[in-house]
Scaffold this motif. Structure first.
Motif, short mmCIF file in Angstrom:
data_model
loop_
_atom_site.label_atom_id
_atom_site.label_comp_id
_atom_site.label_asym_id
_atom_site.label_seq_id
_atom_site.Cartn_x
_atom_site.Cartn_y
_atom_site.Cartn_z
N ASP A 48 0.88 -1.19 -0.05
CA ASP A 48 -0.05 -0.07 -0.19
C ASP A 48 0.98 1.25 -0.15
OD1 ASP A 48 -2.21 -1.69 0.27
OD2 ASP A 48 -2.45 -1.12 2.33
N ILE A 49 0.29 2.23 -0.46
CA ILE A 49 0.96 3.60 -0.29
C ILE A 49 -0.03 4.52 0.73
CG2 ILE A 49 1.85 5.77 -1.31
CD1 ILE A 49 2.07 4.34 -3.95
N LEU A 65 -3.71 5.74 0.46
CA LEU A 65 -3.64 6.33 -0.91
C LEU A 65 -3.72 5.61 -2.12
CD1 LEU A 65 -0.84 9.31 -0.20
CD2 LEU A 65 -3.29 9.51 0.00
N ALA A 66 -3.23 4.38 -1.70
CA ALA A 66 -3.14 3.32 -2.90
C ALA A 66 -3.26 1.85 -2.19
CB ALA A 66 -2.08 3.38 -3.96
N THR A 67 -4.05 1.03 -2.87
CA THR A 67 -4.14 -0.06 -2.32
C THR A 67 -4.53 -1.26 -3.08
OG1 THR A 67 -5.10 -1.86 -0.32
CG2 THR A 67 -6.31 -0.23 -1.36
N ASN A 68 -4.81 -2.55 -2.88
CA ASN A 68 -5.13 -3.60 -3.79
C ASN A 68 -6.50 -4.09 -3.45
OD1 ASN A 68 -2.30 -3.59 -4.74
ND2 ASN A 68 -1.70 -4.74 -2.75
N LEU A 69 -7.06 -4.54 -4.60
CA LEU A 69 -8.42 -5.19 -4.34
C LEU A 69 -8.53 -6.29 -5.06
CD1 LEU A 69 -11.42 -4.87 -3.76
CD2 LEU A 69 -11.72 -3.60 -5.90
N GLN A 70 -9.10 -7.47 -4.58
CA GLN A 70 -8.99 -8.77 -5.23
C GLN A 70 -10.21 -8.63 -6.24
OE1 GLN A 70 -7.20 -11.25 -4.89
NE2 GLN A 70 -5.72 -10.36 -3.38
N THR A 71 -9.90 -9.19 -7.31
CA THR A 71 -10.88 -9.13 -8.33
C THR A 71 -10.57 -10.26 -9.22
OG1 THR A 71 -11.95 -7.93 -10.23
CG2 THR A 71 -9.87 -7.57 -9.80
N TYR A 72 -11.50 -10.26 -10.31
CA TYR A 72 -11.11 -11.39 -11.26
C TYR A 72 -11.08 -10.79 -12.77
CZ TYR A 72 -12.83 -14.94 -7.88
OH TYR A 72 -12.72 -15.70 -6.73
N SER A 73 -10.37 -11.66 -13.74
CA SER A 73 -10.43 -11.38 -15.12
C SER A 73 -11.18 -12.32 -15.97
CB SER A 73 -8.92 -11.77 -15.42
OG SER A 73 -8.23 -12.93 -15.27
N LEU A 74 -11.67 -12.12 -17.15
CA LEU A 74 -12.44 -12.89 -17.79
C LEU A 74 -11.68 -13.27 -19.14
CD1 LEU A 74 -15.06 -14.08 -18.65
CD2 LEU A 74 -15.83 -11.63 -19.60
N TYR A 75 -11.65 -14.55 -19.42
CA TYR A 75 -10.97 -14.80 -20.67
C TYR A 75 -11.94 -16.04 -21.37
CZ TYR A 75 -9.22 -18.75 -17.71
OH TYR A 75 -9.22 -19.56 -16.79
N ALA A 76 -11.54 -16.31 -22.47
CA ALA A 76 -12.30 -17.30 -23.25
C ALA A 76 -11.47 -18.62 -24.00
CB ALA A 76 -12.99 -16.61 -24.29
N GLY A 120 -17.33 -21.72 -22.37
CA GLY A 120 -15.96 -21.40 -22.85
C GLY A 120 -15.68 -19.93 -22.18
N LEU A 121 -16.35 -19.56 -21.36
CA LEU A 121 -16.08 -18.40 -20.54
C LEU A 121 -15.43 -18.44 -19.34
CD1 LEU A 121 -19.04 -16.02 -21.90
CD2 LEU A 121 -16.73 -16.06 -22.57
N LEU A 122 -14.43 -18.16 -18.96
CA LEU A 122 -13.81 -18.71 -17.71
C LEU A 122 -13.40 -17.21 -16.92
CD1 LEU A 122 -11.85 -21.58 -19.24
CD2 LEU A 122 -14.01 -21.63 -17.82
N PHE A 123 -12.90 -17.47 -15.70
CA PHE A 123 -12.41 -16.47 -14.83
C PHE A 123 -11.16 -16.83 -14.06
CE2 PHE A 123 -17.12 -16.62 -14.81
CZ PHE A 123 -17.54 -15.38 -15.36
N GLY A 124 -10.30 -15.66 -13.98
CA GLY A 124 -9.13 -16.01 -13.29
C GLY A 124 -8.76 -15.12 -12.32
N PRO A 125 -8.74 -15.36 -10.97
CA PRO A 125 -8.28 -14.46 -9.99
C PRO A 125 -6.98 -13.60 -10.23
CG PRO A 125 -7.54 -16.48 -9.29
CD PRO A 125 -7.93 -16.74 -10.65
N ARG A 126 -7.16 -12.23 -9.66
CA ARG A 126 -5.91 -11.38 -9.66
C ARG A 126 -6.30 -10.30 -8.91
NH1 ARG A 126 -5.07 -9.09 -15.36
NH2 ARG A 126 -4.93 -11.23 -15.86
N GLU A 127 -5.14 -9.34 -8.69
CA GLU A 127 -5.41 -8.05 -8.05
C GLU A 127 -5.37 -7.09 -8.98
OE1 GLU A 127 -1.92 -7.81 -5.12
OE2 GLU A 127 -3.11 -8.92 -3.64
N MET A 128 -6.05 -6.00 -8.28
CA MET A 128 -5.96 -4.66 -9.37
C MET A 128 -5.62 -3.57 -8.26
SD MET A 128 -9.96 -3.70 -9.82
CE MET A 128 -9.55 -1.89 -9.87
N ARG A 129 -4.96 -2.47 -9.04
CA ARG A 129 -4.59 -1.50 -8.02
C ARG A 129 -5.62 -0.53 -7.83
NH1 ARG A 129 -1.05 -1.17 -4.20
NH2 ARG A 129 0.62 0.50 -4.17
N LEU A 130 -6.12 -0.19 -6.63
CA LEU A 130 -7.15 0.62 -6.44
C LEU A 130 -6.86 2.02 -5.69
CD1 LEU A 130 -10.16 1.14 -6.20
CD2 LEU A 130 -10.22 0.00 -4.15
N TYR A 131 -7.15 2.99 -6.20
CA TYR A 131 -6.91 4.58 -5.59
C TYR A 131 -8.33 4.98 -5.02
CZ TYR A 131 -2.68 3.87 -8.33
OH TYR A 131 -1.64 3.45 -9.21
#
Length: 594
Positions: free
Chosen positions: A93-94, A102-113, A172-183
């Motif tokens: 974090d910042i 000021l800046a942190t991480n958020l657990q989210t998902y990506s979408l791929y096929a 055929g639509l799949l999800f992958g876990p990832r972190e995104m930067r959040l302000y």
């Protein structure tokens, strides 16, 4: 192995003696031999069948155990494993000086096929278009029905979007876990934080990397697992930063300015408590870099750090302070201000006719170009350059941002006598507002060099001395008089004894030489409280125009000064500064009785 002969001689002789057929003996022995071979092969086959049965039993038992384990576990998408270094997604974090995020991480998902696993690609495309209308339906359908085996659709999606994609029901639509930067504060401190993006990506994780600002400057620190998640602590105060941005945005609008910048700095530690550049942006949705036109018009351009300008009369205090340090003048020395001042083909004039003479103090209070230029002539080019270099005006600031080296001051190719004269009143040398803040802090904190920093520090800087403590006090007194009886009268803030210097500089033409007649950079460089200084505030407006009167007013006294005064009025209490109000004289009271 000893084999029995088919026609043993003893039995053959005995059979012949009895008149029997010897061939019967051979047939009997041959039948016995075949029967022995058959028994052996049968035993071997039975052993193989036993081993095969045991193998099938073990396999079915293992499959049954695995099916039971899968049935008892939580469902999840399959994850692809790749060789090589693992992708590190965690990022520290910042925080501001008080620990606020000021800046942190958020657990989210990506979408791929996986297009080859789709049952109805057209239905999948229609469903995705309802959720993500910005996608290209024709291109998406071509990808789903083509030869592609893998396709990114969105690098990050919200939980609501994830559920909507689930409802499409396409395998055929799949999800992958990832972190995104959040302000979480949106555009607040956007130019300082900069922003982040994705580096190496996989279906199960993605590498978050800094692309600008402190995110990129401290990228290695923020990504280092050895820090065990320790945050990066900045010198900013989130509350002060938000108030500064709000006031500056309002002032920029009222003064019809093209852009604006401000820097608030602790004059002893060099900490930047707030730094604003307008227009700004939201780092959660960072805009693209301009590929054409003037880059200074981009909201990504940091006017406080990257913008170098001729800042005008705010530079006069440096010439006066150096002359006093050298013993060339005192605060009450009378200076010839008869104008215009001629140097070859050049003419130096004042905004008004201030008469034949002004004291050194009044040269600052009245902002006399002629008086400052005459003092600069006594200093000389070499000594002036050395003094400005000691204040940090000739090199990029050491600020902890990747953009800092791009804010290199623009120096005259030939530091001649006329350059010495014009630089003394802020023309011919272009620097950034951060340069100016550091210069004022160094001059007014008692006379020791200060370097700006965005990292929190608790101890004052012990830089080399640039002027004596006595000269520093005299400079503060002069700047205080600029507010009380000079060009910055709108800068007075009740209880905070503001001191400062105005500066209005014509903007140079972008194409060709010369200056615009109706475009200026107006600046107010201030210190508060002037009698016990704590902070320096720089406010700069790009092309302001105050239009409440019959004619537009563009000078700093009418534009930058009121904005800076309102900013001080708002942030000083947030900084813990109590207003110093003179106590009224006690009125004598006589007690009487009836």
């Amino acid at each position: 192995m000893i084999r029995t002969p088919l026609r043993p001689l003893a039995r053959v002789l005995k059979a012949r003696a009895k008149g029997e057929n010897p061939d019967a003996i051979e047939a009997e022995n041959r039948a016995r031999r075949h029967e022995a071979v058959a028994d052996k092969q049968r035993d071997r086959a039975e052993g193989r069948l036993l081993v095969l049965g045991l193998g099938f039993f073990c396999a079915f038992a293992l499959i049954g155990l695995r099916m039971g384990a899968l049935a008892a576990s939580a469902p999840e998408e399959p994850r692809a494993a790749v060789a090589g270094n693992p992708i590190i997604g965690q990022r520290s974090d910042i925080v501001d000086r008080n620990g606020r995020i000021l800046a942190t991480n958020l657990q989210t998902y990506s979408l791929y096929a996986h297009p080859r696993e789709m049952v109805d690609p057209e239905n999948a495309v229609n469903g995705l278009m309802e959720i993500f209308p910005e996608l290209d339906a024709e291109k998406l359908l071509a990808d789903f029905t083509g030869d592609r085996r893998f396709l990114w659709i969105r690098r990050q999606i919200s939980p609501e979007q994830m559920q909507a994609v689930h409802d499409i029901g396409s395998p055929g639509l799949l999800f992958g876990p990832r972190e995104m930067r959040l302000y979480p504060n949106g555009p607040i401190a956007a130019h300082i934080l900069g922003g982040a993006s994705y580096g190496r990506e996989g279906v199960s994780s993605a590498e978050v990397i800094g692309v600008a600002g402190v995110e990129r400057q401290f990228d290695d620190f923020l990504r280092d697992p050895a820090n065990e998640g320790a945050p990066l602590e900045l010198s900013l105060d989130l509350t002060v930063q938000a108030a500064s941005e709000q006031v500056l945005a309002g002032g920029m609008s009222i003064m019809n300015a093209k852009g604006a910048a401000s820097v608030l700095m602790d004059i002893y530690t060099g900490e930047i408590v707030s730094m604003v550049s307008l227009p700004d942006f939201d780092p959660n949705n960072r805009p693209r870099v301009l590929t054409s036109g003037d880059q200074t018009d981009s909201p990504l351009f940091n006017r406080a750090v990257q913008g170098v300008y001729e800042l005008g009369s705010v530079f006069k205090i440096f010439a006066i302070a150096q002359a006093m340090e050298l013993g060339l003048v005192s605060d009450d020395t009378m200076i010839d201000t008869e104008g215009p001042l001629r140097w070859g083909p050049f003419r130096i004039r004042d905004f008004k006719d201030y008469g034949p003479q002004l004291s050194t103090t009044d040269v600052i209070v009245k902002s006399s170009n002629i008086g400052t230029a005459r003092i600069a002539m006594q200093i000389g080019a070499e000594r002036q350059r050395e003094f400005l270099d000691s204040l940090g005006f000739l090199e990029p600031t050491p600020l902890e941002m990747v953009e800092a080296p791009t804010g290199r001051p623009l120096l005259p190719s030939n530091w001649s006598e006329i350059s010495t004269m014009t630089i003394s009143y802020g023309h011919g040398l272009s620097t950034s507002p951060v340069h100016l803040a550091a210069g004022y802090a160094s001059l007014l904190n008692g006379g020791t060099r200060i370097e700006p920093t965005l990292l929190r520090r608790d101890d004052p800087q012990l830089g080399p001395r640039v002027v004596s403590a006595e000269v520093s006090v005299l400079a503060r007194q002069m700047l205080r008089q600029v507010v009380t009886r000079g060009t910055a009268s709108f800068g007075e803030v009740q209880g905070y004894a503001v001191g400062g210097k105005t500066g209005t500089a014509d903007k140079p033409r972008t194409n060709g030489g010369g200056y615009y007649e109706d475009k200026v950079i107006s600046t107010f460089a201030s210190v508060f409280p002037a009698n016990d200084p704590r902070y320096v505030l720089i406010v700069t407006l790009d092309e302001p125009s105050e239009n409440s009167g019959a004619e537009p007013r563009r000078t700093a006294g009418w534009t930058a000064v009121p904005v800076a005064a309102e900013m001080i009025r708002r942030v000083a209490p947030l900084l813990g500064l109590r207003p110093q109000v003179d106590s009224p004289q006690q009125v004598g009271v006589t007690l009487t009785s009836n």
